[in-house]
Design a protein around this motif. Structure first.
Motif, mmCIF file in Angstrom:
data_model
loop_
_atom_site.group_PDB
_atom_site.id
_atom_site.type_symbol
_atom_site.label_atom_id
_atom_site.label_comp_id
_atom_site.label_asym_id
_atom_site.label_seq_id
_atom_site.Cartn_x
_atom_site.Cartn_y
_atom_site.Cartn_z
ATOM 1 N N LEU A 1 6.374 7.497 0.165
ATOM 2 C CA LEU A 1 7.803 6.638 -0.113
ATOM 3 C C LEU A 1 7.609 5.997 -1.462
ATOM 4 O O LEU A 1 6.805 5.370 -1.905
ATOM 5 C CB LEU A 1 7.976 5.589 1.042
ATOM 6 N N ASP A 2 8.921 6.010 -2.235
ATOM 7 C CA ASP A 2 8.880 5.269 -3.472
ATOM 8 C C ASP A 2 9.559 3.947 -3.126
ATOM 9 O O ASP A 2 9.519 3.701 -1.914
ATOM 10 C CB ASP A 2 9.887 5.954 -4.353
ATOM 11 N N ASP A 3 9.725 3.055 -3.886
ATOM 12 C CA ASP A 3 10.297 1.650 -3.654
ATOM 13 C C ASP A 3 11.847 1.788 -2.881
ATOM 14 O O ASP A 3 11.903 1.239 -2.068
ATOM 15 C CB ASP A 3 10.402 0.891 -4.840
ATOM 16 N N GLN B 1 0.958 -1.394 0.103
ATOM 17 C CA GLN B 1 0.051 -0.121 -0.005
ATOM 18 C C GLN B 1 0.870 1.163 0.008
ATOM 19 O O GLN B 1 2.004 1.267 0.347
ATOM 20 C CB GLN B 1 -1.008 0.213 1.108
ATOM 21 N N GLN B 2 0.432 2.297 -0.272
ATOM 22 C CA GLN B 2 1.152 3.502 -0.301
ATOM 23 C C GLN B 2 1.491 4.077 1.051
ATOM 24 O O GLN B 2 0.511 3.917 1.645
ATOM 25 C CB GLN B 2 0.118 4.755 -1.002
ATOM 26 N N VAL B 3 2.652 4.427 1.288
ATOM 27 C CA VAL B 3 3.311 4.799 2.493
ATOM 28 C C VAL B 3 3.762 6.112 2.371
ATOM 29 O O VAL B 3 4.523 6.365 1.594
ATOM 30 C CB VAL B 3 4.102 3.792 3.078
ATOM 31 N N SER B 4 3.347 7.135 3.476
ATOM 32 C CA SER B 4 3.908 8.294 3.294
ATOM 33 C C SER B 4 4.620 8.614 4.687
ATOM 34 O O SER B 4 4.349 7.916 5.669
ATOM 35 C CB SER B 4 2.961 9.490 3.046
ATOM 36 N N VAL B 5 5.673 9.505 4.822
ATOM 37 C CA VAL B 5 6.380 9.741 5.960
ATOM 38 C C VAL B 5 6.742 11.202 6.030
ATOM 39 O O VAL B 5 6.248 11.954 5.098
ATOM 40 C CB VAL B 5 7.904 9.363 5.941
#
Length: 138
Positions: A117-119, A103-107
């Motif tokens: 976050l990219d890969d 899933q898309q994760v942001s920091v």
């Protein structure tokens, strides 16, 4: 001579009479006051300044001042106790579970915003979390 001194004092006080202040809230809800406008696109209010140090209207000058709330201690390193290690390990396991899912994760970007976050960033976060788990969750 007296006129020159009076003129100098008046000229020095003029900017205070025309001072402008701005009030706005950032993304975290923190209220800021400044004499310069906030960044473009930020909703703000102009605060009228008088250049004096009088109490605001409605203030009771004879009332004793209310004590300030106790300040929270600055967040420092937590002590190394079994309870704190358990909390840290639980947080690390939760982070690893989130990072492992597709899933898309942001920091936090450190400027009050979020960045996805990219890969490569996800891989670095997984490696960091695994290293911390190895170190603290034995």
């Amino acid at each position: 001579m007296r006129r020159i001194v009076t003129l100098a004092v008046l000229l020095a006080a003029c900017p205070l009479a025309f001072a402008q202040a701005y009030k706005w809230k950032d993304a975290q809800g923190v209220t800021h006051y400044s004499d310069s406008p906030p960044p473009m696109g930020t909703k703000y209010d102009k605060v009228k300044t008088t250049g004096t140090v009088e109490a605001p209207a409605g203030a009771n000058p004879t009332a004793p001042p209310t004590p300030a709330p106790p300040k929270a201690a600055p967040a420092g390193p937590a002590s190394d106790t079994p309870e704190n290690r358990q909390k840290l390990c639980a947080t690390l396991r939760s982070n690893m579970e989130i990072l492992s899912k597709q899933q898309q994760v942001s920091v936090d970007d450190g400027k009050g915003g979020q960045v996805a976050l990219d890969d490569a960033g996800r891989k670095r976060q997984i490696e960091t979390t695994q290293a911390q788990m190895t170190l603290y969750c034995k």
